[in-house]
Each structure stands twice: as structure tokens, then as C-alpha cells.
Scaffold this active site. Structure first.
Site: not given
Ligand code: COS
Length: 381
Positions: A158, A279, A336, A363
Site C-alpha cells: 500500500t 418494520q 438494498q 491485514e
């Protein structure tokens, strides 16, 4: 007495990091995600704010952030953009071996460099044939007088194309397996060190991952960190510390996606009422909110243990796994809940979803974390 409140200084730091993430990072995060360009200007500003050189101790003139400070800051930066978070926090990963095994002189020399200019350090452990099985790396470091001659290839480094120096793990005794590894600092520009191809990625596109090729690269023996053969332990202790930082990145991405989904659920009206009234949606958001809080608590615990000098292999692996699995779950549900908009590039939800995936992998994959946790509990820790 247990006190989970941040200190006034930490609250200020959190606010500063959030403002930076909101005003500097977020407005350009889509741009860098699309182009895959290197956001040098953002990193310059991160350095001016003290985020790029955060682990450099106060005695050397740095911000001297504790590990708890680090996770508080990095949650905010990752909230802004996971790719930039990965690039910025790579300095914490790459300098951890200096704190673990470096002499006072080595720490002063290499850490001070991060204060002089917006510079990066990079951690080079993984190889094409040695990822999860870190002890089986094939890069060798053969001692010849005052230098080690490095030969081999590193991958997924990285910030590697832009780093000022690298903390490299190589075999000084290839006959000894994991006990034959040593850690050393390799400056950029070392003859025989070649920066290889850059990886084109699904997410974290503002960060840079490259191959490094060593062909008889001569590294001064004085750059070795700790004893010959101590490298594997140094790498493991480094990861114990930095997995809590990855966990904080996971919390940041999860929170970013959750906030988008919640806002949408409260304002999107269908069948005459906000979709939050169902709900199926509100309970889902309640579950996600609960997991984000739990992930943050695990993260803070693991970081706090590092600050206290306690072994936290188990807690750090738990934090990393739980937080990044939570990031994947939250970002999946956020897409979603946002429906067609969530799948569109007009909305950041799809970016968060792509970014979360890497956090379950880098990692140490979350499968490896479960291995670490299993080993620790087997040994009664
Ligand atoms: N702290 C200190 N020492 C540790 C340690 C830790 N957290 N974990 C292991 N060690 C030591 C062990 O005590 C053992 O020492 P001895 O040789 O003196 O007995 C040695 O290291 C080997 O340990 P172990 O047998 O557990 O190592 P394994 O080869 O079985 O591997 C895992 C352990 C899988 C946990 C390790 O290879 C790993 O973490 N892999 C993932 C690597 C990774 O995260 N890669 C991504 C790099 S970041 S880009």
C-alpha cells in the site's frame, strides 16, 4: 471504574478529523474513486492536519497519537473515503515495526522524515506465494559485510509507488521458516529496488497497491529492526496493533452507509408513508445500528489494550473481523434499502459496498482472524 467517554482533547481531534473528512475528503471521493488517480493534494492537507504523521511521538515533534486517538481519527477518515483512509493509515502500519523493534536512533531517523514533508512509509510483507501464510515468504536478505542483499518480490504494498521508505520482511535464514525472518527499513531509490505494476481494484481506488521487485538490492545492515530472526514476531505484533485501526476503518464505512440508508428510509415515501414505517426496514436499521456500536466498542477496547501495553491478539482480531464483517453487512443492506438509487453511481452506497469488501481481506483475511482467535482461546488467553 470503566469510562467510555473520550477526553476533551480526543473530542477535539474527532471533530477535526470529521470536518476534514466531510469538507475535504467527501467532496472529491467520487472523483478519485472513478479515476483511480492518486490524491496527492488531499494527502498534503492530511499532513498539514497532522493525520499522515499521526504516530510520530511528541518528543520528536509529531502529534504522538495514542492508539485510541488513531482509531477515533481513522473512523472519521474512512467515513469520508475508505481509499484515502487506507493510504493515510498505511503510515501507521509501516511505522509500527519501528516502535516495536527499532532503536531510539532508528526511530528518530525514520520517523522524523515523516515530519519534514508529506511523506509515506509502506509495509512490505505479502508476496505472490505468501499471503495468509506470512511465515513462508521467499524474499531473501543475504548478509554480505555491512549490507543485506535483498532478492524477491512483494505484492499489495500500500502506497508503494509513492513511499519514502519501506519496512520489508525477508528471510535472513531460509532454513528456519518463520524463525528465519528479519525486518528492515529499505529507502526508496535503493539500487536494485524496482517498483512494479500497480493493482487495478474494485474499491479503495484512491489508494495505491504495487508490486516491489528486489534484485540484489543492498540495504545497510544498520537498517535491520531488532534481532536477526525476530521478523515474524515483529510482523505479528504490528498486525495486533493495526488490525484495530482496520476495524476503525470498517466502523467508518459502515457508519457512512448506515447514515445514507437511514436518511433515505426516513424520507422516501411509498404507499403513503416513509419506508422506515415498515418494520422490515426499521428493524433492519436497528440491527445495523446495534452492530456498528458493538464494532466500535470492540475497536476501542483493542486499541486501548495496545496503549496499555497488553497483548491484544485476540481482541484485535475480533475487532477487525466483527467491524469489517459489519461494514460488509451494513453496506449490502444500505444498497438494498436505497433500491435502484443504491445501485446507481449517483449515490455513494455502491462505493461503500465495494470498499467494505477489501476490509474483510486485507491485514489478514477474516478467516485468518478466526484462526488467530481460535489459537488464543485454545491457549486460554
Ligand atoms: N505476537 C508475538 N508473537 C507471535 C504472535 C503475536 N501476535 N503470533 C505468533 N507469534 C509467534 C509465535 O509465538 C511463534 O513463536 P515461536 O516460533 O517462538 O514459537 C511464531 O510467531 C510462529 O507462530 P505461529 O506458529 O502461530 O505462526 P503460523 O505460521 O501458524 O501463522 C498466522 C500464524 C496465520 C496467524 C499468521 O501467519 C498471520 O497472521 N497470517 C496473516 C498475515 C497477514 O495478515 N497478512 C497481511 C499482511 S498486511 S498487507
Amino acid at each position: 471504574m470503566l469510562d467510555l467517554t473520550l477526553t476533551p482533547d480526543q473530542l477535539k481531534l474527532q471533530e477535526k478529523a470529521h470536518v476534514f473528512a466531510e469538507q475535504v475528503i467527501r467532496p472529491v471521493s467520487r472523483h478519485y474513486d472513478t479515476t483511480g488517480d492518486w490524491p496527492e493534494e488531499i494527502f498534503r492537507q492530511a499532513w498539514e492536519h497532522g493525520f499522515l504523521q499521526s504516530p510520530v511521538p511528541k518528543e520528536l515533534g509529531g502529534p504522538g497519537h495514542s492508539q485510541v486517538d488513531e482509531v477515533v481519527v481513522n473512523e472519521e477518515i474512512a467515513w469520508g473515503c475508505a481509499g484515502m483512509y487506507t493510504a493515510i493509515s498505511a503510515n501507521t502500519l509501516a511505522t509500527a515495526p519501528l516502535f516495536i523493534a527499532g532503536s531510539e536512533e532508528q526511530k528518530k531517523h525514520w520517523l522524523s522524515r515523516l515530519l519534514e514533508a508529506p511523506r509515506l512509509a509502506a509495509f512490505a510483507l505479502s508476496e505472490p506465494d505468501a499471503g495468509s501464510d506470512a511465515g513462508s515468504i521467499a524474499t531473501t536478505a543475504a548478509r554480505q559485510g555491512d549490507v543485506y542483499l535483498l532478492n524477491g518480490t512483494k505484492c499489495f504494498v500500500t502506497g508503494g509507488a509513492y513511499a519514502d521508505y519501506y519496512t520489508v520482511f525477508a528471510k535472513t535464514d531460509p532454513t528456519k521458516g518463520a524463525r528465519g525472518l528479519s525486518a528492515m527499513v529499505v529507502p526508496q531509490g535503493t539500487p536494485g529496488l524496482r517498483i512494479g505494476k500497480s493493482m487495478d481494484k474494485l474499491g479503495h481506488r484512491a489508494s495505491n497497491q504495487v508490486f516491489l521487485h528486489f534484485e540484489n538490492a543492498a540495504v545497510p545492515a544498520e537498517n535491520r529492526l531488532g534481532a536477526e530472526g525476530a521478523g515474524f514476531g515483529i510482523a505479528m505484533k504490528t498486525l495486533d496493533q493495526t488490525r484495530a485501526v482496520v476495524a476503525s476503518g470498517g466502523v467508518g464505512v459502515a457508519r457512512a452507509a448506515y447514515e445514507l440508508a437511514l436518511e433515505h428510509a426516513k424520507t422516501r415515501v411509498q404507499f403513503g408513508q416513509p419506508i422506515f414505517s415498515n418494520q422490515a426496514v426499521s428493524f433492519l436499521l436497528a440491527d445495523l445500528a446495534m452492530k456498528i456500536e458493538a464494532a466500535r466498542l470492540l475497536t476501542w477496547q483493542a486499541a486501548w489494550m495496545t496503549d496499555k501495553g497488553m497483548r491484544n491478539s485476540k481482541q484485535s482480531a475480533m475487532a477487525k473481523t466483527f467491524a469489517t464483517d459489519t461494514a460488509m453487512e451494513v453496506t449490502t443492506h444500505a444498497v438494498q434499502i436505497l433500491g435502484g438509487l443504491g445501485y446507481s453511481r449517483e449515490c455513494l452506497a455502491e462505493k461503500f459496498f465495494r470498499d467494505a469488501k477489501l476490509m474483510q481481506i486485507y491485514e489478514g483475511t477474516n478467516q485468518i482472524q478466526r484462526l488467530v482467535i481460535a489459537k488464543e482461546i485454545q491457549q486460554g488467553r
